[in-house]
Design an enzyme around this catalytic site. Structure first.
Site, PDB file in Angstrom:
ATOM      1  N   ASN A 235     -14.471 -23.228   4.707  1.00 29.37           N
ATOM      2  CA  ASN A 235     -13.530 -22.700   5.692  1.00 29.37           C
ATOM      3  C   ASN A 235     -13.085 -23.836   6.603  1.00 29.37           C
ATOM      4  OD1 ASN A 235     -12.274 -20.250   6.894  1.00 29.37           O
ATOM      5  ND2 ASN A 235     -13.459 -20.842   8.691  1.00 29.37           N
TER       6      ASN A 235
ATOM      7  N   GLY B   5      -4.000 -10.770  -6.665  1.00 28.77           N
ATOM      8  CA  GLY B   5      -4.507  -9.839  -5.661  1.00 28.77           C
ATOM      9  C   GLY B   5      -4.068  -8.397  -5.817  1.00 28.77           C
TER      10      GLY B   5
ATOM     11  N   LYS C 234      -9.426  -6.301  10.474  1.00 31.36           N
ATOM     12  CA  LYS C 234     -10.575  -5.745   9.754  1.00 31.36           C
ATOM     13  C   LYS C 234     -11.899  -5.807  10.526  1.00 31.36           C
ATOM     14  CE  LYS C 234      -8.626  -6.295   5.170  1.00 31.36           C
ATOM     15  NZ  LYS C 234      -8.893  -6.545   3.755  1.00 31.36           N
TER      16      LYS C 234
ATOM     17  N   GLY D  60     -13.306 -14.773   6.987  1.00 27.41           N
ATOM     18  CA  GLY D  60     -12.902 -13.571   7.711  1.00 27.41           C
ATOM     19  C   GLY D  60     -13.466 -12.311   7.074  1.00 27.41           C
TER      20      GLY D  60
ATOM     21  N   THR E 287      -5.555  -3.785   7.301  1.00 29.12           N
ATOM     22  CA  THR E 287      -5.397  -5.107   6.700  1.00 29.12           C
ATOM     23  C   THR E 287      -5.373  -6.174   7.787  1.00 29.12           C
ATOM     24  OG1 THR E 287      -4.113  -6.363   5.067  1.00 29.12           O
ATOM     25  CG2 THR E 287      -2.848  -4.986   6.590  1.00 29.12           C
TER      26      THR E 287
ATOM     27  N   SER F 283       0.810  -1.216   0.000  1.00 33.32           N
ATOM     28  CA  SER F 283       0.000   0.000   0.000  1.00 33.32           C
ATOM     29  C   SER F 283       0.849   1.274   0.000  1.00 33.32           C
ATOM     30  CB  SER F 283      -0.959   0.006   1.196  1.00 33.32           C
ATOM     31  OG  SER F 283      -1.992  -0.929   1.007  1.00 33.32           O
TER      32      SER F 283
ATOM     33  N   GLY G 258     -12.483 -19.200   2.996  1.00 36.46           N
ATOM     34  CA  GLY G 258     -12.246 -18.261   4.083  1.00 36.46           C
ATOM     35  C   GLY G 258     -13.523 -17.646   4.603  1.00 36.46           C
TER      36      GLY G 258
END
Length: 279
Positions: free
Chosen positions: A151, A247, A66, A129, A62, A17, A127
């Site tokens: 998951n 990503g 989150k 999350g 991140t 970032s 996942g």
């Protein structure tokens, strides 16, 4: 005091970032530094308190914070509220506001970068999350037909499925076993990894949630992990002959939307893309 703008996470060394956000700031002639803060879960509350300082502007959020930042801030945007996860915190009228641009950033990556249209498609998501919730939310808004959620902890997948299912789209949680995946993966239009499996510096950098023998050559794969760029998950798609997305594209678009909201500017997408491409 220098205006505070940056990203929090743990581990944070992999975060790109600051690279492309700084490129945007420099290009626009904005004299600010986009910082990188490694914040352990134990130190999260203290770090968020420091954001109440007058010099704080915004922070990207991140893994693994989150969801854990939510009780520590003052308000949530509609998207963050619906998703139940935050990836940006802004200062607004002396209040800390949590937002989620992961969802729209992911859909923009799929449609603008890879020309994959989720409408009427079947998606398998790994996942449960904060990132998973954002991606599921985005898929549903984009008119996906069906979502299968797998998951390692089935109970978490079950909770997310119940919370995010709508009248039009029912999310089906499945147990994370090879036999179970064999009934769904080969018939999915898109398979998305939202876990930290395969992430450099993460707990399982050499692992993938799925192997090539369960992947159809017509299925599109997407890994939100971007360090390394070609993850173990992506390698399995290469083996199967299927197309895939990395990503970095989601990272770019969520960052574009975040910095635009944080500074009320139009982000130079091409400049930010070039900064990522140069890595």
């Amino acid at each position: 005091m220098t205006d505070i703008l940056g990203v929090i996470g743990h581990p944070i060394n992999h975060s790109l970032s600051p690279v492309f956000q700084q490129a945007a700031l420099d290009h626009l002639g904005i004299n600010k530094i986009f910082e990188k803060w490694d914040v352990t879960p134990e130190n999260l509350e203290g770090k968020i308190k420091s954001f109440r300082n007058n010099s704080f502007i915004a922070s990207c959020v991140t893994l693994p914070h989150k969801q854990n930042v939510i009780p520590l801030i003052d308000d949530l945007t509609d998207s963050a509220k619906s998703i139940g996860a935050v990836n940006w915190i802004y200062k607004n009228n002396n209040k800390l506001v949590g937002d989620n641009t992961d969802s729209s950033g992911f859909i923009r990556a799929l449609t603008e970068k890879y020309n994959f249209i989720p409408e009427d498609k079947t998606a398998l998501v790994f996942g449960a999350g904060g990132a998973s919730r954002a991606i599921i939310f985005g898929l549903i808004k984009s008119g996906v037909k069906k979502i299968i959620l797998s998951n390692r902890n089935f109970d978490k997948a079950d909770i997310v499925s119940k919370e995010l299912s709508t009248n039009k789209v029912k999310i089906e949680p499945i147990i994370y076993t090879r036999d179970s995946l064999a009934n769904y993966a080969p018939y999915s239009d898109i398979i998305i990894n939202t876990t930290s499996l395969g992430m450099a510096g993460g707990p399982a950098p050499m692992k993938t949630p799925i192997t090539s023998d369960l992947i159809s050559s017509t299925t599109f794969g997407y890994d939100i992990v971007y360090s390394p760029l070609i993850t173990p998950f992506i390698k399995e798609f290469e083996k199967s002959g299927a197309e895939y997305g990395t990503g970095l594209s989601m990272l770019l678009y969520q960052g574009v939307e975040g910095i635009e909201k944080a500074l009320n500017i139009k982000a130079p997408i091409n400049v930010m893309q070039k900064a990522l491409d140069a890595l």
